[in-house]
Design a protein around this motif. Structure first.
Motif, short mmCIF file in Angstrom:
data_model
loop_
_atom_site.label_atom_id
_atom_site.label_comp_id
_atom_site.label_asym_id
_atom_site.label_seq_id
_atom_site.Cartn_x
_atom_site.Cartn_y
_atom_site.Cartn_z
N PRO A 1 77.75 52.61 -81.71
CA PRO A 1 77.57 52.28 -80.30
C PRO A 1 76.09 52.05 -79.96
CG PRO A 1 77.92 54.63 -80.57
CD PRO A 1 78.14 54.02 -81.91
N THR A 2 75.86 51.44 -78.83
CA THR A 2 74.48 51.16 -78.41
C THR A 2 73.74 52.42 -78.02
OG1 THR A 2 75.29 50.68 -76.18
CG2 THR A 2 75.01 48.81 -77.69
N SER A 3 74.46 53.48 -77.72
CA SER A 3 73.82 54.76 -77.40
C SER A 3 74.75 55.90 -77.82
CB SER A 3 73.51 54.87 -75.89
OG SER A 3 74.71 54.82 -75.15
N GLY A 4 74.17 57.06 -78.06
CA GLY A 4 74.96 58.23 -78.42
C GLY A 4 75.33 58.27 -79.90
N TRP A 5 76.24 59.17 -80.20
CA TRP A 5 76.67 59.39 -81.58
C TRP A 5 77.61 58.29 -82.04
CZ3 TRP A 5 76.21 63.90 -84.92
CH2 TRP A 5 75.22 64.79 -84.50
N GLY A 6 77.55 58.03 -83.36
CA GLY A 6 78.45 57.08 -83.99
C GLY A 6 79.38 57.79 -84.96
N LEU A 7 80.05 57.01 -85.79
CA LEU A 7 81.01 57.57 -86.74
C LEU A 7 81.07 56.68 -87.98
CD1 LEU A 7 83.26 59.86 -86.99
CD2 LEU A 7 84.87 58.03 -86.44
N LEU A 8 81.09 57.32 -89.15
CA LEU A 8 81.33 56.62 -90.40
C LEU A 8 82.64 57.13 -90.97
CD1 LEU A 8 77.79 56.77 -92.09
CD2 LEU A 8 78.73 54.99 -90.60
N ASN A 9 83.55 56.24 -91.26
CA ASN A 9 84.85 56.62 -91.81
C ASN A 9 84.83 56.29 -93.31
OD1 ASN A 9 87.48 57.65 -91.60
ND2 ASN A 9 88.35 55.60 -91.50
N LEU A 10 84.43 57.26 -94.10
CA LEU A 10 84.20 57.03 -95.53
C LEU A 10 85.53 56.92 -96.27
CD1 LEU A 10 81.24 59.50 -96.10
CD2 LEU A 10 81.22 57.16 -95.22
N LYS A 11 85.57 55.98 -97.24
CA LYS A 11 86.84 55.70 -97.92
C LYS A 11 86.74 55.70 -99.44
CE LYS A 11 88.73 52.93 -94.13
NZ LYS A 11 89.32 51.63 -93.72
N GLY A 12 85.56 55.87 -100.00
CA GLY A 12 85.45 55.86 -101.45
C GLY A 12 84.03 55.66 -101.90
N GLY A 13 83.84 55.46 -103.19
CA GLY A 13 82.50 55.30 -103.74
C GLY A 13 82.49 54.33 -104.90
N VAL A 14 81.32 53.79 -105.18
CA VAL A 14 81.13 52.86 -106.29
C VAL A 14 80.38 53.58 -107.41
CG1 VAL A 14 80.02 50.72 -107.04
CG2 VAL A 14 81.11 50.85 -104.79
N VAL A 15 80.91 53.52 -108.62
CA VAL A 15 80.26 54.13 -109.77
C VAL A 15 80.01 53.07 -110.83
CG1 VAL A 15 81.25 56.41 -109.37
CG2 VAL A 15 82.46 54.78 -110.82
N THR A 16 78.94 53.25 -111.60
CA THR A 16 78.61 52.33 -112.69
C THR A 16 79.28 52.80 -113.96
OG1 THR A 16 76.46 51.87 -111.66
CG2 THR A 16 76.74 51.25 -113.98
N ALA A 17 80.20 52.00 -114.47
CA ALA A 17 80.93 52.37 -115.69
C ALA A 17 80.46 51.58 -116.90
CB ALA A 17 82.43 52.15 -115.48
N GLY A 18 80.02 50.34 -116.69
CA GLY A 18 79.66 49.49 -117.82
C GLY A 18 80.83 48.57 -118.16
N GLU A 19 80.54 47.31 -118.42
CA GLU A 19 81.61 46.33 -118.63
C GLU A 19 82.45 46.64 -119.86
OE1 GLU A 19 78.75 43.02 -120.85
OE2 GLU A 19 79.51 42.67 -118.83
N GLU A 20 81.90 47.40 -120.83
CA GLU A 20 82.67 47.74 -122.03
C GLU A 20 83.75 48.78 -121.74
OE1 GLU A 20 79.42 48.22 -121.78
OE2 GLU A 20 78.34 46.99 -123.25
N TRP A 21 83.66 49.44 -120.57
CA TRP A 21 84.53 50.58 -120.30
C TRP A 21 85.48 50.36 -119.14
CZ3 TRP A 21 84.24 54.20 -124.01
CH2 TRP A 21 83.11 54.17 -124.82
N THR A 22 85.55 49.16 -118.62
CA THR A 22 86.48 48.87 -117.53
C THR A 22 87.53 47.88 -118.01
OG1 THR A 22 85.05 47.09 -116.71
CG2 THR A 22 84.77 49.28 -115.73
#
Length: 322
Positions: A158-179
């Motif tokens: 919002p333009t003022s006051g508190w906001g909110l983040l609705n977290l849904k996951g994360g990105v991890v580095t695996a390496g192309e050989e392992w995906t």
């Protein structure tokens, strides 16, 4: 071993000729699987986990993580019929003690965090782009993988006051050989959560302003991500680690370097959680916002909780004396 012997995706082709001599040597000198049931052999192997390649002692958490991986491997071997039971069960072996508690000397206070974030913003190159990135780790106590995955659709700013983040996951580095699809990165669910679980985290006005400024300045990637590198890919840990190191050099005094204050970017998350606790936020709410169990919170932040209890005790005494 990493690039070929342990990578199932690489078995479709022969190992490079220059590796073959090393692989042949390993095959000749590897122990038969049956010897892994011998307690002395297992102890030697576990003792080896306690050392780095150069012979120096490995960190206790590293040893525990590697031991857990070995145990998981033996569990798979039992399932496949190589062993009747996990050979580690009942083995008398003690690894190095792990200190789970966060060290208060390494956790920056709000004034120190402000100096560090200002130093990040003032750095040339990717510094301004990572200003809000590190801000998320402090003001929302987010893990780096969660910040890398943050998308505009998850943000209420919002333009003022508190906001909110609705977290849904994360990105991890695996390496192309392992995906399975050959991609370098994988998107995981929130840590120790179901695949579609979310975690709403209220964010203070200062972080709302930082994110709104970031979006105005740098825009949003085609997939909605707020943070990408110059090539349009996910931000790499080594890249933001270098930026953080430069900000520490610019912002911290000599004695703060000696105490390894905020040595890792992850210490910003510790600083955010400890600030919540010091501010009197209920520990259960701190744990929920941070995406931890209350048991983990009490184990890792015991010293900060002790300070919060002392503050609560003073308030009770003051109330009874009125």
């Amino acid at each position: 071993m990493y690039s070929w012997a342990f990578s199932k995706n690489a078995w479709n082709t022969d190992a490079p000729q220059e590796w073959q001599a090393a692989l042949d040597w390993l095959q000749r000198h590897s122990l038969p699987v049956s010897e892994l049931e011998e307690p002395d052999v297992l102890r030697r192997g576990l003792d080896a986990l306690c050392r780095k390649v150069d012979g120096a002692a490995a960190a206790a958490k590293t040893v525990n993580r590697k031991r857990a991986a070995v145990s998981e491997l033996f569990g798979l071997a039992v399932e496949r019929g190589y062993f009747a039971q996990n050979p580690l069960n009942g083995l008398r072996w003690t690894g190095p003690e792990v200190t789970d508690e966060v060290d208060p000397d390494c956790v920056p206070n709000p004034a120190q965090v402000a100096r560090l974030l200002a130093a990040v913003k003032a750095l040339p190159g990717r510094g301004p782009h990572l200003y809000a990135f590190f801000g998320c780790m402090y003001y929302a106590a987010m893990r780096p993988a969660e910040v890398i995955h943050l998308q505009i659709s998850q943000c209420r700013l919002p333009t003022s006051g508190w906001g909110l983040l609705n977290l849904k996951g994360g990105v991890v580095t695996a390496g192309e050989e392992w995906t399975d699809d050959g991609a370098v990165h994988e998107i995981h669910s929130l840590k120790r959560r179901a695949a579609k679980a979310t975690r709403p985290v209220p964010i203070p006005p200062v972080l709302v302003r930082m994110l709104r400024e970031h979006i105005r300045t740098f825009g949003v990637a085609p997939d909605g991500c707020l943070f990408r590198n110059a090539a349009g890919n996910y931000i790499d840990a080594s890249a933001y680690g270098i930026t953080w190191g430069r900000a520490r050099e610019a912002a911290l005094a000599l004695d703060e370097h000696v105490f390894e204050l905020a040595k890792r970017p992850y210490d910003l998350r510790h600083a955010g959680i400890s600030f919540w606790l010091a501010s009197g936020v209920d520990p259960a709410e701190c744990a929920r916002r941070a995406g931890q169990s209350i048991q983990v919170l009490f184990r890792y932040y015991a010293k900060f909780l002790a300070e919060a209890r002392n503050h609560a005790n003073r308030l009770i005494v003051e109330s009874t004396q009125r």
